[in-house]
Design a protein around this motif. Sequence first.
Motif, PDB file in Angstrom:
ATOM      1  N   SER A   1       0.521  -1.374  -0.225  1.00  0.00           N
ATOM      2  CA  SER A   1       0.001   0.236   0.011  1.00  0.00           C
ATOM      3  C   SER A   1       0.616   1.328   0.011  1.00  0.00           C
ATOM      4  N   ARG A   2       1.931   1.080   0.170  1.00  0.00           N
ATOM      5  CA  ARG A   2       3.147   2.460   0.029  1.00  0.00           C
ATOM      6  C   ARG A   2       3.478   2.140  -0.379  1.00  0.00           C
ATOM      7  N   TYR A   3       3.537   1.526  -1.355  1.00  0.00           N
ATOM      8  CA  TYR A   3       4.564   1.798  -3.041  1.00  0.00           C
ATOM      9  C   TYR A   3       4.526   2.642  -3.632  1.00  0.00           C
ATOM     10  N   PRO A   4       5.348   3.941  -3.884  1.00  0.00           N
ATOM     11  CA  PRO A   4       4.590   4.500  -5.437  1.00  0.00           C
ATOM     12  C   PRO A   4       4.311   4.287  -5.808  1.00  0.00           C
ATOM     13  N   GLY A   5       3.150   4.794  -7.120  1.00  0.00           N
ATOM     14  CA  GLY A   5       3.196   4.373  -8.854  1.00  0.00           C
ATOM     15  C   GLY A   5       4.289   4.227  -9.080  1.00  0.00           C
ATOM     16  N   ARG A   6       4.617   3.539 -10.313  1.00  0.00           N
ATOM     17  CA  ARG A   6       5.319   3.203 -11.313  1.00  0.00           C
ATOM     18  C   ARG A   6       5.013   2.812 -12.712  1.00  0.00           C
ATOM     19  N   LEU A   7       5.540   3.356 -13.787  1.00  0.00           N
ATOM     20  CA  LEU A   7       5.304   3.386 -14.930  1.00  0.00           C
ATOM     21  C   LEU A   7       6.491   2.028 -15.835  1.00  0.00           C
ATOM     22  N   GLY A   8       6.048   0.913 -16.084  1.00  0.00           N
ATOM     23  CA  GLY A   8       7.292   0.651 -16.473  1.00  0.00           C
ATOM     24  C   GLY A   8       6.262  -0.501 -18.223  1.00  0.00           C
ATOM     25  N   PRO A   9       6.880  -1.349 -18.113  1.00  0.00           N
ATOM     26  CA  PRO A   9       6.905  -2.645 -19.547  1.00  0.00           C
ATOM     27  C   PRO A   9       5.478  -3.299 -19.444  1.00  0.00           C
ATOM     28  N   ALA A  10       5.044  -3.437 -18.052  1.00  0.00           N
ATOM     29  CA  ALA A  10       3.984  -4.222 -17.632  1.00  0.00           C
ATOM     30  C   ALA A  10       2.393  -2.693 -17.045  1.00  0.00           C
ATOM     31  N   GLY A  11       2.767  -1.882 -17.831  1.00  0.00           N
ATOM     32  CA  GLY A  11       2.019  -0.845 -17.682  1.00  0.00           C
ATOM     33  C   GLY A  11       2.337   0.290 -15.873  1.00  0.00           C
ATOM     34  N   PHE A  12       0.953   0.692 -15.367  1.00  0.00           N
ATOM     35  CA  PHE A  12       1.602   1.681 -13.941  1.00  0.00           C
ATOM     36  C   PHE A  12       1.110   0.578 -13.354  1.00  0.00           C
ATOM     37  N   TRP A  13       1.833   0.655 -12.156  1.00  0.00           N
ATOM     38  CA  TRP A  13       2.087  -0.174 -10.651  1.00  0.00           C
ATOM     39  C   TRP A  13       1.320   0.084  -9.695  1.00  0.00           C
ATOM     40  N   SER A  14       0.398  -0.459  -8.971  1.00  0.00           N
ATOM     41  CA  SER A  14       0.136   0.377  -7.646  1.00  0.00           C
ATOM     42  C   SER A  14      -0.316  -0.661  -7.372  1.00  0.00           C
ATOM     43  N   PHE A  15      -1.210  -0.249  -5.657  1.00  0.00           N
ATOM     44  CA  PHE A  15      -1.318  -1.966  -5.102  1.00  0.00           C
ATOM     45  C   PHE A  15      -2.100  -0.917  -3.166  1.00  0.00           C
ATOM     46  N   GLY A  16      -2.613  -1.927  -3.482  1.00  0.00           N
ATOM     47  CA  GLY A  16      -3.454  -0.939  -1.756  1.00  0.00           C
ATOM     48  C   GLY A  16      -3.993  -2.550  -1.611  1.00  0.00           C
ATOM     49  N   PRO A  17      -4.921  -2.190  -0.832  1.00  0.00           N
ATOM     50  CA  PRO A  17      -5.845  -3.210   0.045  1.00  0.00           C
ATOM     51  C   PRO A  17      -6.514  -3.676  -0.795  1.00  0.00           C
ATOM     52  N   SER A  18      -7.779  -2.475  -1.709  1.00  0.00           N
ATOM     53  CA  SER A  18      -7.956  -3.628  -2.374  1.00  0.00           C
ATOM     54  C   SER A  18      -7.571  -2.900  -4.218  1.00  0.00           C
ATOM     55  N   ASP A  19      -6.006  -3.736  -3.762  1.00  0.00           N
ATOM     56  CA  ASP A  19      -5.276  -3.356  -5.606  1.00  0.00           C
ATOM     57  C   ASP A  19      -4.388  -5.004  -4.836  1.00  0.00           C
ATOM     58  N   HIS A  20      -4.488  -5.995  -5.279  1.00  0.00           N
ATOM     59  CA  HIS A  20      -3.913  -7.057  -5.214  1.00  0.00           C
ATOM     60  C   HIS A  20      -2.926  -6.862  -6.685  1.00  0.00           C
ATOM     61  N   THR A  21      -3.514  -6.774  -7.757  1.00  0.00           N
ATOM     62  CA  THR A  21      -2.455  -6.945  -9.218  1.00  0.00           C
ATOM     63  C   THR A  21      -2.089  -5.875 -10.116  1.00  0.00           C
ATOM     64  N   SER A  22      -1.319  -6.788 -11.109  1.00  0.00           N
ATOM     65  CA  SER A  22      -0.837  -5.413 -11.610  1.00  0.00           C
ATOM     66  C   SER A  22      -1.350  -4.095 -12.046  1.00  0.00           C
ATOM     67  N   ALA A  23      -0.956  -3.446 -13.146  1.00  0.00           N
ATOM     68  CA  ALA A  23      -0.969  -2.521 -13.971  1.00  0.00           C
ATOM     69  C   ALA A  23      -2.496  -2.175 -14.334  1.00  0.00           C
ATOM     70  N   ASP A  24      -2.506  -0.182 -13.805  1.00  0.00           N
ATOM     71  CA  ASP A  24      -4.090   0.342 -12.995  1.00  0.00           C
ATOM     72  C   ASP A  24      -4.252   0.942 -15.017  1.00  0.00           C
ATOM     73  N   ASP A  25      -3.595   0.756 -15.618  1.00  0.00           N
ATOM     74  CA  ASP A  25      -4.186   1.461 -16.677  1.00  0.00           C
ATOM     75  C   ASP A  25      -3.952   0.781 -17.793  1.00  0.00           C
ATOM     76  N   VAL A  26      -4.627   1.753 -19.151  1.00  0.00           N
ATOM     77  CA  VAL A  26      -4.250   0.893 -20.699  1.00  0.00           C
ATOM     78  C   VAL A  26      -3.846   1.770 -21.270  1.00  0.00           C
ATOM     79  N   ARG A  27      -3.762   1.856 -22.698  1.00  0.00           N
ATOM     80  CA  ARG A  27      -3.699   2.574 -24.259  1.00  0.00           C
ATOM     81  C   ARG A  27      -4.683   1.843 -25.167  1.00  0.00           C
TER      82      ARG A  27
END
Length: 562
Positions: free
Chosen positions: A493-519
């Motif tokens: 939950s404290r991990y800061p958002g990061r954009l990389g080859p697998a899309g944008f990663w951010s996590f939290g209590p209700s977010d347990h998987t990768s890639a929050d965004d799309v093109r």
Amino acid sequence: MSSPSSTPGVSSRLLRGYGPLVGLVVLLLLMSILVPSKPQQRVEAAAASDVGPGAASDSTTGATGDTVAGGTSGGATTGDTTAGAAGGATGGTAQKGAPPAGEGIQPCPDRKEQVPGDPYSPPCIAFSGDNGGATSKGVTPTEIHVSYRVLNEKGFQQTLAELAGASLQDRPEDIKRTVSALAEYFNKRFQFYGRKIVIDFYNGVGSNTDELLGKGRDKAEADAETVSSQLKSFADMSATSEPYADALFRRKVMGFGDPYLSTNWHNQHAPYIWSLAVEGTKVAKLAAEYTIKRLSGPGGKALPAKWAGGSIKDKPRVIASMAPENSWYQESVQAARADTKAAGVPEGPNIEYQLDLGTMSNQAANIIPKLKSQGVTTILCGCDPIMPVFLTGEMARQNYFPELIVVGTALTDTDIVGQLWNQEAAKHVLGVSPLQEPVQPQQTIAYEAYKTVRQDEPAFSVDLIYYQMEMMAIGLQMAGPNLTPQAFQDGMSRYPGRLGPAGFWSFGPSDHTSADDVREIYWDPNAISHYNSKKGAYIDPQPGTRWLPGKIPSGEPKIPVR
């Protein structure tokens, strides 16, 4: 910076090799990570004097390289918001980027990122002192035990390889060697507070193929009991089916790799289960948002199906949804259909199919006439990588060319799979993908990471293995020395958002998987793929533009009509 080592393309390596140990991992983890992104990074060995105190105590090498634009700052995602904003939204009240609390923990004095050049690197942490010893099952003062289930069976990977005309070369020992090497890599470069990841391979009695169909739960239970009672593992890196992941959860073992299960399922299994395969609900709701805002008019009005072909071209859209019949997938489908219905989009049929390789051809032969008779112009396809091969072939045989909307699941948004489809039908494909634009794959982070610790060649599926292991490594570092499953979730939950080859990663209590965004993407049968130089590639009509949930703009896609 030296030139990258020469190696075959990631996707060609993957499809040439059938790794029995991996089983269905290519289907289950492939959402975001088969095709590397542009620009790519390189990981190079550095002198011991370049390694800061954030590295593990036995580390003799560091890492350096070029950074994805915005990757370390979390600000590269566009579409009326920033990636950094997404991090705050998904992480609840946790302070993004904050180190874990505890004596002896402080930011590194020499660098901001733990692994410079890695776009998903967590903030660098220096540590000295007592790590608390055995803080959880499978955790000792010096080791973190992680199991890996070895299965020998034919699955989607081998079938896809056969469809591509590829030879089968990956061996179980290649997979074991690659997993072990990457564990060594993360042990050297991430902060695990005096501990090391130890991989415990074991021969499972279960079957991922059966488990994906909802069968074989008794054997999945037996394997999970082996992990819990005999191996006494903290985590398992091969939790690639719902029955196995669920069995691990009930034994309080962390599992990584579940196949697109819903947000509700993940919440019920928190803090134990995590995956690269994006939560099915997240995928479905992004697909619904795309349908509402890009394919429908005000109030959900049916617009002309301008990217369809033949007799249904420009007919008012009738949109069908399609996904595997398993209840955990249909839960996500219904969430998407509820969103489109609430927006006034007319309800089309929902097609459920079996993830049964032996019957997919016959299923496609039955599905296409049904869609055709119901006047369907547009198919929202939350599909696996094999079914569209048969669907598009049947479309061509029946001279029926609906718009086929891909939503970023299971390789359907990658060039290597699109090239296997009937191209007369494929030219009507458009949709969304979390992947960034592909490049020549010999420069992947995973390959370079492997080469910093081994001189031989990694398994063909090195990229898949790397990113799932990196997700775990991020959580282990952000958790702090008092390592428990709950501390892992708090750290994510404290991990800061990061954009990389697998899309944008951010996590939290209700977010347990990768890639929050799309093109946005569409298929061009005549375009040359950037990664294998063959005809047929996905094109981005708005290069560099990515959308977070709720931020997809209204208006028709700027995609050529063919």
